[in-house]
Design an enzyme around this catalytic site. Structure first.
Site, PDB file in Angstrom:
ATOM      1  N   LEU A   1       0.906  -1.069   0.133  1.00  0.00           N
ATOM      2  CA  LEU A   1       0.033  -0.067  -0.056  1.00  0.00           C
ATOM      3  C   LEU A   1       0.957   1.321   0.032  1.00  0.00           C
ATOM      4  O   LEU A   1       2.084   1.250   0.681  1.00  0.00           O
ATOM      5  CB  LEU A   1      -1.021  -0.095   1.114  1.00  0.00           C
ATOM      6  CG  LEU A   1      -1.808  -1.120   1.516  1.00  0.00           C
ATOM      7  CD1 LEU A   1      -2.456  -0.945   2.726  1.00  0.00           C
ATOM      8  CD2 LEU A   1      -2.814  -1.093   0.260  1.00  0.00           C
ATOM      9  N   ASP A   2       0.621   2.382  -0.719  1.00  0.00           N
ATOM     10  CA  ASP A   2       1.181   3.668  -0.696  1.00  0.00           C
ATOM     11  C   ASP A   2       1.433   4.170   0.811  1.00  0.00           C
ATOM     12  O   ASP A   2       0.536   3.574   1.650  1.00  0.00           O
ATOM     13  CB  ASP A   2       0.631   4.577  -1.439  1.00  0.00           C
ATOM     14  CG  ASP A   2       0.611   4.258  -3.044  1.00  0.00           C
ATOM     15  OD1 ASP A   2       1.447   3.640  -3.578  1.00  0.00           O
ATOM     16  OD2 ASP A   2      -0.475   4.993  -3.886  1.00  0.00           O
ATOM     17  N   ILE A   3       2.610   4.818   1.082  1.00  0.00           N
ATOM     18  CA  ILE A   3       2.871   5.196   2.483  1.00  0.00           C
ATOM     19  C   ILE A   3       1.661   5.974   2.880  1.00  0.00           C
ATOM     20  O   ILE A   3       1.255   5.722   4.122  1.00  0.00           O
ATOM     21  CB  ILE A   3       3.894   6.261   2.229  1.00  0.00           C
ATOM     22  CG1 ILE A   3       5.410   5.228   1.923  1.00  0.00           C
ATOM     23  CG2 ILE A   3       4.153   6.892   3.529  1.00  0.00           C
ATOM     24  CD1 ILE A   3       6.592   6.017   1.992  1.00  0.00           C
TER      25      ILE A   3
ATOM     26  N   THR B   1      -1.493   5.482   2.372  1.00  0.00           N
ATOM     27  CA  THR B   1      -2.838   4.628   2.327  1.00  0.00           C
ATOM     28  C   THR B   1      -2.685   3.756   3.711  1.00  0.00           C
ATOM     29  O   THR B   1      -1.461   3.312   4.121  1.00  0.00           O
ATOM     30  CB  THR B   1      -2.871   3.771   1.006  1.00  0.00           C
ATOM     31  OG1 THR B   1      -2.728   4.499  -0.132  1.00  0.00           O
ATOM     32  CG2 THR B   1      -4.076   2.943   1.131  1.00  0.00           C
TER      33      THR B   1
ATOM     34  N   ARG C   1      -6.144   6.049  -7.305  1.00  0.00           N
ATOM     35  CA  ARG C   1      -5.847   7.640  -7.352  1.00  0.00           C
ATOM     36  C   ARG C   1      -5.885   8.006  -9.045  1.00  0.00           C
ATOM     37  O   ARG C   1      -6.701   9.010  -9.118  1.00  0.00           O
ATOM     38  CB  ARG C   1      -4.466   7.948  -6.969  1.00  0.00           C
ATOM     39  CG  ARG C   1      -4.184   7.407  -5.432  1.00  0.00           C
ATOM     40  CD  ARG C   1      -2.855   7.174  -5.077  1.00  0.00           C
ATOM     41  NE  ARG C   1      -2.073   8.663  -5.223  1.00  0.00           N
ATOM     42  CZ  ARG C   1      -0.721   8.853  -5.171  1.00  0.00           C
ATOM     43  NH1 ARG C   1       0.044   7.753  -4.957  1.00  0.00           N
ATOM     44  NH2 ARG C   1      -0.211  10.059  -5.428  1.00  0.00           N
TER      45      ARG C   1
END
Length: 229
Positions: free
Chosen positions: A61-63, A65, A170
């Site tokens: 997961l993105d930072i 998120t 996104r």
């Protein structure tokens, strides 16, 4: 450093809840830095995990998120999990916040995604045969459903997908006028709601389900604005 206790959903798989602002794996700039991998409290394993799947963590997961991560106990279990992801057998559900409005409440975006030709941090959506890009176009489909307005003049949406391309939600959201609040990379602009450090936008993974896998969903973080009734 707060520990992330495992939530066992079978003898093969457990979940960990990632907070917003925390990377999944050690940052390149700080190999000994704080991350999910260092916080997971699980039985030690001597497995020689494949590159990119340290500790049996099956996805990223993105930072900014938050939400559910799926973690395998063994190499065999990791192979099984990775096969579910690659075959698109898992339905993944997310929530996100945007300051934008659109005249519809449900929509599906089916547009391939590729890396931006000039900016390595960005992805691009295919808008035509000549859309500039780098590498291969990756098939991606995202379903959006409106859930309601929230405090702070924001709007809560759910996104569902079976594909898993980098920045998919996104980018697909931004392509239809729903750029995530605070996601400046894709036109989301600033947002002033109080949030943890590193939570540049609000995107949360409720959970994934599929054959042989039905973990409990993870509620959105307490710091998210309340939905107006």
């Amino acid at each position: 450093m707060a520990e992330l206790s495992p939530h066992w959903i079978s003898d093969r798989i457990f979940t960990a809840v990632k907070p917003a602002g925390l990377p999944v794996f050690p940052p390149h700039s700080d190999p000994k830095g704080d991350c999910v991998l260092r916080r997971i409290q699980a039985p030690p394993s001597a497995e020689d995990w494949p590159e990119g799947f340290a500790g049996g963590i099956a996805h990223r997961l993105d930072i900014p998120t938050s939400g559910q991560l799926l973690v395998a106990r063994s190499l065999e279990d990791l192979d099984w999990l990775r096969a579910l992801f690659s075959s698109r057998s898992l339905l993944k559900r997310y929530r996100f916040l945007t300051s934008r409005t659109v005249p519809w409440s449900e929509h599906k975006v089916e547009r391939p995604i590729a890396h931006d030709r000039r900016n390595r941090r960005r992805m691009v959506i295919q808008r035509g045969a000549q859309t500039p890009h780098r590498g291969k176009w990756l098939p991606a489909a995202t379903e959006f459903q409106y859930l309601g307005a929230t405090e702070g003049d924001l709007h809560l949406w759910e996104a569902r997908m079976r594909s898993g391309v980098m920045h998919q939600i996104r980018l697909h959201a931004a392509s239809v006028g729903l750029a995530l609040a605070g996601d400046r990379l894709y036109g989301g602009g600033e947002w002033t709601f109080e949030r943890p450090e590193g939570a540049h936008f609000a995107l949360h993974h409720l959970g994934a389900e599929g054959p042989g896998l039905t973990p409990e969903t993870v509620p959105v973080p307490a710091w998210w604005p309340q939905t107006l009734r």
